[in-house]
Design a protein around this motif. Structure first.
Motif, PDB file in Angstrom:
ATOM      1  N   LEU A   1      -5.551   4.505  -7.401  1.00 22.79           N
ATOM      2  CA  LEU A   1      -5.721   3.306  -6.579  1.00 22.79           C
ATOM      3  C   LEU A   1      -5.614   3.627  -5.099  1.00 22.79           C
ATOM      4  O   LEU A   1      -6.341   3.085  -4.266  1.00 22.79           O
ATOM      5  N   GLU A   2      -4.694   4.515  -4.769  1.00 22.37           N
ATOM      6  CA  GLU A   2      -4.511   4.910  -3.371  1.00 22.37           C
ATOM      7  C   GLU A   2      -5.764   5.608  -2.836  1.00 22.37           C
ATOM      8  O   GLU A   2      -6.189   5.358  -1.706  1.00 22.37           O
TER       9      GLU A   2
ATOM     10  N   ARG B   1      -1.396   5.033  -9.919  1.00 21.82           N
ATOM     11  CA  ARG B   1      -1.034   4.611  -8.559  1.00 21.82           C
ATOM     12  C   ARG B   1      -1.833   5.410  -7.530  1.00 21.82           C
ATOM     13  O   ARG B   1      -2.342   4.855  -6.549  1.00 21.82           O
TER      14      ARG B   1
ATOM     15  N   ARG C   1      -8.799   5.135  -3.916  1.00 21.45           N
ATOM     16  CA  ARG C   1      -9.831   4.111  -3.769  1.00 21.45           C
ATOM     17  C   ARG C   1      -9.629   3.324  -2.470  1.00 21.45           C
ATOM     18  O   ARG C   1     -10.590   2.944  -1.808  1.00 21.45           O
ATOM     19  N   TYR C   2      -8.357   3.114  -2.154  1.00 19.97           N
ATOM     20  CA  TYR C   2      -8.020   2.415  -0.906  1.00 19.97           C
ATOM     21  C   TYR C   2      -8.519   3.219   0.301  1.00 19.97           C
ATOM     22  O   TYR C   2      -9.152   2.680   1.213  1.00 19.97           O
TER      23      TYR C   2
ATOM     24  N   SER D   1     -10.618  -1.945  -6.592  1.00 21.95           N
ATOM     25  CA  SER D   1     -11.696  -1.202  -5.956  1.00 21.95           C
ATOM     26  C   SER D   1     -11.259  -0.606  -4.622  1.00 21.95           C
ATOM     27  O   SER D   1     -12.047   0.037  -3.944  1.00 21.95           O
ATOM     28  N   GLY D   2     -10.020  -0.839  -4.240  1.00 22.67           N
ATOM     29  CA  GLY D   2      -9.496  -0.238  -3.021  1.00 22.67           C
ATOM     30  C   GLY D   2      -9.457  -1.171  -1.823  1.00 22.67           C
ATOM     31  O   GLY D   2      -8.932  -0.812  -0.776  1.00 22.67           O
ATOM     32  N   TYR D   3     -10.025  -2.358  -1.961  1.00 22.15           N
ATOM     33  CA  TYR D   3     -10.118  -3.280  -0.820  1.00 22.15           C
ATOM     34  C   TYR D   3      -8.848  -4.120  -0.696  1.00 22.15           C
ATOM     35  O   TYR D   3      -8.795  -5.287  -1.064  1.00 22.15           O
ATOM     36  N   ARG D   4      -7.829  -3.483  -0.174  1.00 26.62           N
ATOM     37  CA  ARG D   4      -6.504  -4.096  -0.161  1.00 26.62           C
ATOM     38  C   ARG D   4      -6.377  -5.224   0.861  1.00 26.62           C
ATOM     39  O   ARG D   4      -5.619  -6.163   0.639  1.00 26.62           O
TER      40      ARG D   4
ATOM     41  N   LYS E   1       1.985   9.348   0.160  1.00 25.18           N
ATOM     42  CA  LYS E   1       1.365   8.612  -0.945  1.00 25.18           C
ATOM     43  C   LYS E   1       0.803   9.540  -2.024  1.00 25.18           C
ATOM     44  O   LYS E   1       0.538   9.111  -3.147  1.00 25.18           O
TER      45      LYS E   1
END
Lengths: 482, 245
Positions: A384-385, A381, A387-388, B50-53, A306
């Motif tokens: 976001l990864e 992208r 942050r995930y 915010s990352g909370y998938r 990723k």
């Protein structure tokens, strides 16, 4: 430094930067000048804008075969008479450089164009051993005299005015004050010439290393890199392990995009091709040439599919010149070697996601960085990864969940999103409850909790007592009645 | 008969119902029939960004279930459409059945101006506005969906209106969802510049296609007592000369 301290620092540094008028004017010039011109220069490529997509493919292919390409590079450099050292950590890289310096009884080093030496903290390590290090790129020289760090990848002293530089030179070099740029350049040039002639060792970065030829390409603003790499008897080039290209054909494409991305130039101001030590056939060169190939966390990035794409970066700085966040807070606010969108992705991966979380959270995800990137890297992208990974924690990256409170809020919201009746009921309750907040001209002026940040400088629209979901039927019926 | 299923983003539903109303009025004038699934909630974008998938995936499944029988879904927000079209499939990397459903519904979900211009090929909405308009390009709409010409074409056909481009129309306004509350100083610096560009354009109204950005711009204008009208493009396009039917 724990991550709350890091956050406080990022927020405070940003606020200070925003109030700094000199910095704001400099940032504005970079973005409206370089940023805009770069975008235009991509349009005017002979092959057209798709060349950036091709460059991305080239980079990906190289990254995916990095071990093979690096082995070829090392073999070729050794064939050319150079020495190659693979450093796994920053410490190993510094120790190797120190060892080389000590073998040659080095007292003075001239250095230039290297973010990677910032990354490994080379200057302080040398200075601690009593070795004088002089930056030779004009911007880096200014920053070093001022005791600061670079604030931009290719324009390290972008945050300083010529008046500030004039006073700095007056104070540190003992010359009469002047703010005339050509005169300032002459003063620096004179001071640096002395350093070039007395230095025992030259250290450079490396924009691209070509496995086919075993040469390094280094672009500089004033051509000083040529002197750093040829005058002293020893030259050490340091490169991040991803800065390699397999062949000249790929080299040329990336090299052209590098100059465009950096400064909308078709070609860099000065370009040095460094191919190892001098010899009978090539008298212009050092007696000894070393190439240090640095990992320092890069293979860990490479191992995560990723994030692997971030290694495609060629450090052109186009993303800095386009990012509206960088454009407001400048490079120092990031407090990391790499700033702007590239830093926002790279620093958390290299220094720890929790430690550098603000860099990836403090971006608006506008996508300007991807649009500006000379090799079309999808930076949003990866933001976001990150942050995930921060949201839930990640054992592989020793990352802890960033906030239990935040997670609970999102869990509650998800529950509502899946239960429409409850969702409607809660919103209706909020719409009634919000009446306690102060308003002006129909908008709420002060919110508590997570909304407090918003109302620091902006008002917010209150929830409607008759939301759209309550209005639709009636509205839609009107047409039928007509 | 043209029919559209309305996907009204949470901000419009709760805070700016007049934007949804304008869309209904406009569609009625263009003879587009509508339905509005009452069970719709939020697309999940706030959680995703915010990352909370896992939480975003719950919202996404609800969206898919609510809308997958609809033929054409139209939304007055580029960022929500971008969420559905681009990020839903990502959310279901390990759930192939849901991924296929997500891709399928994503293909049928359109942003308002994209729907009017690219799908319906509408050249004239018979709208009227007396004044000068400038346009703010929302990041997700322009960069993620590639929609920039469509809103401009629609603004340009509004009778009585003069269109002026502002400087850096596609520079982020500083909204960015949670970004604006977590990093208010940076966000404010960005919206301040956006507002300056709006004022410098000389327009008396700023039009956009996403209430996220417009909420940010309007919030700043209101706080600083600045007089520029903020309009969603649906409101502009629904507008007619007083007395017109």
């Amino acid at each position: 430094m724990n991550h709350d301290t890091a956050t406080k620092k990022y927020v405070q540094n940003s606020a200070l930067a925003i109030k700094d008028e000199i910095l704001q004017s400099a940032l504005n010039k970079i973005q409206s000048g370089l940023g805009k011109a770069t975008a235009l220069s991509y349009q005017n490529l002979d092959e057209g804008p798709p060349l950036r997509l091709k460059a991305h493919e080239i980079r990906e292919k190289t990254i995916n075969n990095l071990d093979v390409v690096l082995t070829r590079l090392a073999a070729k450099v050794r064939d050319n008479g150079g020495k190659v050292y693979f450093a796994r950590t920053d410490k190993q890289a510094v120790d190797y450089c120190l060892k080389v310096a000590q073998q040659h009884h080095v007292k003075q080093v001239v250095k230039g164009k290297s973010m990677v030496t910032e990354e490994i903290g080379l200057n302080p390590a040398f200075e601690a051993k009593g070795i004088e290090v002089n930056e030779t790129d004009l911007g880096e020289y200014i920053v070093q005299l001022a005791g600061e760090k670079p604030s931009h990848i290719i324009a390290p002293a972008a945050h300083k005015t010529r008046q500030q530089v004039g006073r700095l030179f007056e104070q540190k070099l003992g010359v009469p004050y002047t703010e005339d740029p050509p005169e300032l350049t002459r003063i620096a040039r004179k001071a640096l010439r002395e350093k070039f002639l007395t230095a025992d060792m030259g250290i450079s970065g490396c924009n691209l290393a070509c496995a086919e030829t075993g040469h390094m390409t280094v672009v500089s603003n004033e051509g000083n890199i040529r002197m750093s790499t040829t005058l002293p008897k020893v030259h050490v080039a340091i490169m991040g392990m991803e800065r390699v290209v397999p062949n000249l054909e790929d080299h040329d494409i990336l090299f052209r995009l590098l100059s465009r991305g950096a400064a909308a130039q078709k070609l860099g101001g000065y370009v040095s091709y460094i191919g190892g030590p001098g010899g009978p056939e090539f008298p212009d060169g050092p007696e000894e040439f070393h190439l240090v190939i640095l990992d320092n966390g890069r293979s860990r990035i490479l191992a995560d599919p990723k994030f692997r794409e971030i290694l495609c970066c060629i450090r052109c700085s186009a993303c800095l010149n386009a990012c509206p966040v960088y454009g407001k807070i400048g490079g120092h606010a990031y407090d990391s070697t790499y700033c702007g969108p590239i830093g926002a992705v790279l620093t958390p991966l290299m220094e720890g996601m929790n430690q550098a979380k603000d860099l990836c959270l403090g971006e608006s995800l506008c996508g300007a960085c991807k649009q500006a990137c000379s090799v079309n890297i999808d930076l949003p992208r990866m933001l976001l990864e990150l942050r995930y990974r921060l949201a839930y924690g990640d054992d592989q990256w020793e990352t802890k969940p960033v906030s239990v409170v935040e997670k609970t809020i999102h869990q509650a919201w998800a529950l509502l999103a899946g239960h429409p009746a409850l969702y409607r009921a809660v919103l209706t309750t909020f719409a009634l409850g919000q009446k306690i907040f102060p308003t002006s001209k129909g908008m709420i002026t002060k919110m508590p909790g997570p909304g407090a940040g918003w109302t620091k400088s902006r008002d917010i629209q209150p929830l409607s007592q008759t939301p759209f979901r309550k209005r639709f039927k009636k509205l839609n019926a009107q047409k039928a009645d007509r | 008969m043209t029919h559209a299923t309305l996907f009204i983003q949470c901000i419009v539903d709760g805070m700016y119902p007049e934007v949804g109303e304008a869309m209904v009025k406009l569609f009625q004038r263009l003879d587009i029939t509508m339905d509005y699934p009452e069970n719709q909630t939020c697309c999940g974008q706030p959680s995703f960004n915010s990352g909370y998938r896992k939480e975003a995936a719950k919202a996404a499944k609800h969206y898919i279930e609510t809308f997958e029988d609809a033929e054409t879904i139209v939304c007055p927000s580029g960022s929500c459409v971008s969420m559905v079209r681009h990020h839903y499939p990502e959310l279901f990397e390990n759930e192939p059945a849901w991924k296929n459903r997500a891709i399928d519904v994503g293909k049928r979900t359109f942003e308002l101006t994209e729907y009017l211009i690219d799908v319906l090929k509408i050249e004239n909405t018979d709208a009227y506005y007396d004044g000068t308009i400038t346009y703010h390009d929302s990041c997700h709409l322009k960069r993620y969906l590639g929609v920039a010409a469509q809103p401009r074409a629609l603004i340009n056909q509004v009778k009585g209106a003069t269109f002026v481009e502002m400087k850096d129309s596609d520079t982020c306004c500083g909204f960015g969802g949670a970004f604006s509350t977590k990093y208010p100083d940076i966000s404010t610096a960005m919206v301040k510049e956006k507002v300056k560009n709006i004022l410098d354009s000389g327009a008396d109204a700023v039009v956009g296609c996403d209430m996220g950005c417009l909420m940010n711009i309007k919030g700043y204008l209101n706080r600083h007592n600045l007089n520029v009208r903020v309009m969603h493009i649906a409101q502009l396009l629904a507008g007619q000369k007083a007395g017109a039917v």
